[in-house]
Design a protein around this motif. Structure first.
Motif: not given
Length: 96
Positions: A5-9, A14-20, A43-54
């Protein structure tokens, strides 16, 4: 199951940061912030989404091991992310 599930997320993010961000944090301030950051630049959307996931998966693993982080992660407004998905009365919050 957790690793899949983490890999799928990550692939979704990567494709749509708001969905993640929505999958991890739900509909709230973190989603709105992520949508605004994505509109300002991809890029800022990716950084924020990956931070939330981390933060979410790090807190989830800590809760699974019986440890609870009393400090709040900066820039995260979702209680679901702050508690690693173990909110709603399942964990006792520390008294300050």
């Amino acid at each position: 199951m957790g690793a899949v599930s983490a890999v799928f997320l990550v692939l979704i993010t990567i494709l749509l940061p708001p969905v993640g961000a929505y999958i991890v944090a739900g509909c709230g301030a973190d989603l709105l912030i992520n949508i605004c950051l994505t509109l300002l630049g991809y890029i800022p959307g990716h950084i924020h989404a990956f931070y939330l996931e981390y933060v979410y998966y790090e807190r989830k693993e800590s809760a699974r091991q019986g440890r609870f982080t009393a400090t709040r992660a900066p820039g995260v407004y979702s209680e679901r992310v702050q508690s690693g998905g173990h909110g709603y009365g399942t964990m006792v919050q520390p008294v300050n």
